[in-house]
Design a protein around this motif. Structure first.
Motif, PDB file in Angstrom:
ATOM      1  N   HIS A 272       0.814  -1.220   0.000  1.00 29.10           N
ATOM      2  CA  HIS A 272       0.000   0.000   0.000  1.00 29.10           C
ATOM      3  C   HIS A 272       0.848   1.271   0.000  1.00 29.10           C
ATOM      4  CE1 HIS A 272      -3.576   2.376   0.605  1.00 29.10           C
ATOM      5  NE2 HIS A 272      -3.135   2.865   1.752  1.00 29.10           N
ATOM      6  N   CYS A 273       1.954   1.239   0.746  1.00 31.14           N
ATOM      7  CA  CYS A 273       2.733   2.471   0.977  1.00 31.14           C
ATOM      8  C   CYS A 273       3.968   2.629   0.080  1.00 31.14           C
ATOM      9  CB  CYS A 273       3.186   2.539   2.437  1.00 31.14           C
ATOM     10  SG  CYS A 273       1.833   2.713   3.607  1.00 31.14           S
ATOM     11  N   ASP A 274       4.559   1.513  -0.336  1.00 34.92           N
ATOM     12  CA  ASP A 274       5.806   1.610  -1.115  1.00 34.92           C
ATOM     13  C   ASP A 274       5.473   1.968  -2.569  1.00 34.92           C
ATOM     14  OD1 ASP A 274       8.384   1.472  -2.064  1.00 34.92           O
ATOM     15  OD2 ASP A 274       8.461  -0.722  -2.074  1.00 34.92           O
ATOM     16  N   ILE A 275       5.160   3.229  -2.768  1.00 35.46           N
ATOM     17  CA  ILE A 275       4.658   3.685  -4.067  1.00 35.46           C
ATOM     18  C   ILE A 275       5.709   3.563  -5.170  1.00 35.46           C
ATOM     19  CG2 ILE A 275       3.725   5.692  -5.317  1.00 35.46           C
ATOM     20  CD1 ILE A 275       2.626   6.589  -2.487  1.00 35.46           C
ATOM     21  N   ASN A 276       6.978   3.880  -4.845  1.00 36.55           N
ATOM     22  CA  ASN A 276       8.014   3.827  -5.889  1.00 36.55           C
ATOM     23  C   ASN A 276       8.668   2.454  -6.023  1.00 36.55           C
ATOM     24  OD1 ASN A 276       9.688   3.659  -3.689  1.00 36.55           O
ATOM     25  ND2 ASN A 276      10.768   5.588  -4.044  1.00 36.55           N
ATOM     26  N   GLY A 277       8.229   1.494  -5.215  1.00 43.15           N
ATOM     27  CA  GLY A 277       8.683   0.111  -5.349  1.00 43.15           C
ATOM     28  C   GLY A 277      10.146  -0.134  -5.034  1.00 43.15           C
ATOM     29  N   ASP A 278      10.734   0.674  -4.120  1.00 43.12           N
ATOM     30  CA  ASP A 278      12.158   0.493  -3.804  1.00 43.12           C
ATOM     31  C   ASP A 278      12.384  -0.380  -2.571  1.00 43.12           C
ATOM     32  OD1 ASP A 278      11.313   2.175  -1.792  1.00 43.12           O
ATOM     33  OD2 ASP A 278      12.887   3.693  -2.075  1.00 43.12           O
ATOM     34  N   GLY A 279      11.313  -0.987  -2.039  1.00 47.31           N
ATOM     35  CA  GLY A 279      11.460  -1.861  -0.881  1.00 47.31           C
ATOM     36  C   GLY A 279      11.569  -1.113   0.433  1.00 47.31           C
ATOM     37  N   LYS A 280      11.344   0.193   0.396  1.00 44.51           N
ATOM     38  CA  LYS A 280      11.392   1.030   1.603  1.00 44.51           C
ATOM     39  C   LYS A 280      10.109   1.855   1.675  1.00 44.51           C
ATOM     40  CE  LYS A 280      16.349   1.755   0.716  1.00 44.51           C
ATOM     41  NZ  LYS A 280      17.404   2.785   0.515  1.00 44.51           N
ATOM     42  N   ILE A 281       9.871   2.429   2.843  1.00 50.31           N
ATOM     43  CA  ILE A 281       8.748   3.363   2.970  1.00 50.31           C
ATOM     44  C   ILE A 281       9.324   4.750   3.240  1.00 50.31           C
ATOM     45  CG2 ILE A 281       6.655   3.975   4.232  1.00 50.31           C
ATOM     46  CD1 ILE A 281       6.261   1.076   4.924  1.00 50.31           C
ATOM     47  N   GLN A 282       9.295   5.583   2.212  1.00 47.59           N
ATOM     48  CA  GLN A 282       9.795   6.951   2.362  1.00 47.59           C
ATOM     49  C   GLN A 282       8.876   7.720   3.300  1.00 47.59           C
ATOM     50  OE1 GLN A 282      12.637   7.598   0.772  1.00 47.59           O
ATOM     51  NE2 GLN A 282      12.606   5.683  -0.383  1.00 47.59           N
ATOM     52  N   LYS A 283       9.405   8.793   3.859  1.00 48.88           N
ATOM     53  CA  LYS A 283       8.635   9.594   4.806  1.00 48.88           C
ATOM     54  C   LYS A 283       7.348  10.114   4.170  1.00 48.88           C
ATOM     55  CE  LYS A 283       9.231  13.403   8.097  1.00 48.88           C
ATOM     56  NZ  LYS A 283      10.166  14.447   8.588  1.00 48.88           N
ATOM     57  N   ASN A 284       7.452  10.627   2.958  1.00 42.92           N
ATOM     58  CA  ASN A 284       6.260  11.169   2.310  1.00 42.92           C
ATOM     59  C   ASN A 284       5.271  10.061   1.934  1.00 42.92           C
ATOM     60  OD1 ASN A 284       8.067  10.263   0.279  1.00 42.92           O
ATOM     61  ND2 ASN A 284       6.959  11.444  -1.271  1.00 42.92           N
ATOM     62  N   GLU A 285       5.794   8.847   1.657  1.00 41.31           N
ATOM     63  CA  GLU A 285       4.915   7.718   1.341  1.00 41.31           C
ATOM     64  C   GLU A 285       4.087   7.325   2.565  1.00 41.31           C
ATOM     65  OE1 GLU A 285       7.427   5.359  -2.152  1.00 41.31           O
ATOM     66  OE2 GLU A 285       7.799   4.841  -0.050  1.00 41.31           O
ATOM     67  N   LEU A 286       4.729   7.264   3.729  1.00 45.93           N
ATOM     68  CA  LEU A 286       4.002   6.905   4.945  1.00 45.93           C
ATOM     69  C   LEU A 286       2.978   7.985   5.294  1.00 45.93           C
ATOM     70  CD1 LEU A 286       3.653   4.827   7.182  1.00 45.93           C
ATOM     71  CD2 LEU A 286       5.355   6.066   8.534  1.00 45.93           C
ATOM     72  N   ALA A 287       3.368   9.240   5.104  1.00 49.06           N
ATOM     73  CA  ALA A 287       2.446  10.345   5.378  1.00 49.06           C
ATOM     74  C   ALA A 287       1.194  10.220   4.510  1.00 49.06           C
ATOM     75  CB  ALA A 287       3.142  11.680   5.132  1.00 49.06           C
ATOM     76  N   LEU A 288       1.379   9.913   3.237  1.00 50.32           N
ATOM     77  CA  LEU A 288       0.238   9.755   2.325  1.00 50.32           C
ATOM     78  C   LEU A 288      -0.656   8.601   2.764  1.00 50.32           C
ATOM     79  CD1 LEU A 288       1.889  10.314  -1.186  1.00 50.32           C
ATOM     80  CD2 LEU A 288       0.111  11.722  -0.123  1.00 50.32           C
ATOM     81  N   CYS A 289      -0.018   7.498   3.190  1.00 54.71           N
ATOM     82  CA  CYS A 289      -0.782   6.330   3.676  1.00 54.71           C
ATOM     83  C   CYS A 289      -1.657   6.687   4.867  1.00 54.71           C
ATOM     84  CB  CYS A 289       0.162   5.199   4.069  1.00 54.71           C
ATOM     85  SG  CYS A 289       0.821   4.288   2.675  1.00 54.71           S
ATOM     86  N   LEU A 290      -1.139   7.589   5.691  1.00 50.96           N
ATOM     87  CA  LEU A 290      -1.850   7.971   6.905  1.00 50.96           C
ATOM     88  C   LEU A 290      -2.763   9.180   6.691  1.00 50.96           C
ATOM     89  CD1 LEU A 290       1.053   7.530   9.495  1.00 50.96           C
ATOM     90  CD2 LEU A 290      -0.809   5.936   8.986  1.00 50.96           C
ATOM     91  N   GLY A 291      -2.861   9.610   5.433  1.00 50.51           N
ATOM     92  CA  GLY A 291      -3.753  10.717   5.116  1.00 50.51           C
ATOM     93  C   GLY A 291      -3.230  12.073   5.506  1.00 50.51           C
ATOM     94  N   LEU A 292      -1.903  12.205   5.542  1.00 50.08           N
ATOM     95  CA  LEU A 292      -1.278  13.487   5.908  1.00 50.08           C
ATOM     96  C   LEU A 292      -0.613  14.099   4.696  1.00 50.08           C
ATOM     97  CD1 LEU A 292       0.450  12.636   9.291  1.00 50.08           C
ATOM     98  CD2 LEU A 292      -1.438  14.228   8.983  1.00 50.08           C
ATOM     99  N   LYS A 293      -0.633  15.416   4.644  1.00 52.35           N
ATOM    100  CA  LYS A 293       0.062  16.127   3.576  1.00 52.35           C
ATOM    101  C   LYS A 293       1.161  16.956   4.208  1.00 52.35           C
ATOM    102  CE  LYS A 293      -0.890  18.661  -0.683  1.00 52.35           C
ATOM    103  NZ  LYS A 293      -1.923  19.345  -1.486  1.00 52.35           N
ATOM    104  N   LEU A 294       2.415  16.529   3.978  1.00 56.30           N
ATOM    105  CA  LEU A 294       3.533  17.242   4.577  1.00 56.30           C
ATOM    106  C   LEU A 294       3.858  18.471   3.739  1.00 56.30           C
ATOM    107  CD1 LEU A 294       5.904  14.278   5.492  1.00 56.30           C
ATOM    108  CD2 LEU A 294       4.184  15.369   6.906  1.00 56.30           C
ATOM    109  N   SER A 295       4.284  19.529   4.422  1.00 54.01           N
ATOM    110  CA  SER A 295       4.648  20.758   3.692  1.00 54.01           C
ATOM    111  C   SER A 295       5.987  20.572   3.033  1.00 54.01           C
ATOM    112  CB  SER A 295       4.692  21.933   4.655  1.00 54.01           C
ATOM    113  OG  SER A 295       5.574  21.675   5.728  1.00 54.01           O
TER     114      SER A 295
END
Length: 272
Positions: free
Chosen positions: A249-272
């Protein structure tokens, strides 16, 4: 030390301790110390008529002054184990409390390292490898016979459902893993600002490598703590399933990691 107590080993001490530690929280009432000594002497083979009030009084006088009794009038297992057992025996009981883990990431790193067959459990053989490494790390030598004995004792201590293997919760007890970090936060924080602030703290806690992305045991630690918010007792198999779902669900770019912005999106947050 009383010559009778010289026969006490870690396994025997643990059995006696568990008789008094009803809540399994590593503490007993200081007022129970007299009964504890009496029970210990009986278990070590002393006849009932030999366990006199004078003998118990002398034992209390010997140990009580050295005991660090908490403000609530309770004694911790490490207090008595340190006083009553030889060093090589109390090490087995105490190592988990000397270096308690405060982060599930390190806990999951250990779990992955010793669950060598990826079964979702730690077998007796895997536990033996863990204990052997532990003794080596502390500069201690151990005979194969003693290692076998210690492994058996640890299984009896922490295998709560008696299935001959340790699950995540059993190992967490062995390693004295501290309270779930996510319990510090209100998951239903009202404002977006509150949620952003909490998110920053949470991400920083699990991003142990400080790379700006969660990977390997960092993802495992986060998943474990997230799952335990809704299901206090989880298995290694449960964790692997949820981890796979989260990565999908969260690893949008498929690099095997969860980037900070990816996790934020998963949790419904928009980081500045």
């Amino acid at each position: 030390m009383d010559s009778t107590l010289d026969r006490l080993d870690a396994a025997g001490f643990l059995q006696i301790w568990q008789h008094f530690d009803i809540n399994d929280d590593g503490c007993i009432e200081a007022s129970e110390l007299e009964a504890f000594f009496k029970h210990t002497l009986h278990k070590l083979g002393m006849k009932k008529e030999e366990v006199t009030e004078d003998k118990i009084r002398r034992l209390k006088e010997k140990f009580m002054p050295a005991c660090d009794i908490a403000a609530d009038g309770r004694l911790q297992i490490q207090e008595l184990a340190t006083l009553m057992l030889p060093e090589e025996e109390n090490f087995l009981l105490l190592f988990r409390r000397e270096t308690p883990l405060d982060n599930s990431v390190e806990f999951m790193r250990i779990w992955r390292n010793y669950d060598t067959d990826s079964s979702g459990y730690i077998s007796a053989i895997e536990l033996k490898g863990f204990l052997q490494d532990l003794f080596l790390q502390h500069g201690k030598t151990i005979t194969p016979k003693k290692l076998e004995e210690y492994t058996d004792t640890m299984m009896k201590m922490f295998d709560k459902n008696r299935d001959g293997r340790l699950d995540l919760n059993d190992l967490a007890r062995i390693l004295a893993l501290k309270e779930n970090f996510l319990l510090k936060f209100k998951m239903d924080a009202c404002t977006q600002e509150d949620r952003k602030r909490d998110f920053e703290k949470i991400f920083a806690h699990y991003d142990v490598s400080k790379t700006g992305a969660l990977e390997g045991p960092e993802v495992d630690g986060f998943v474990k703590d997230m799952m335990e918010l809704v299901k206090p007792s989880i298995s290694g198999t449960d964790l692997d399933k949820f981890r796979k779902a989260l990565m999908g669900h969260c690893d949008i770019n498929g690099d095997g990691k969860i980037q900070k912005n990816e996790l934020a999106l998963c949790l419904g947050l928009k980081l500045s």
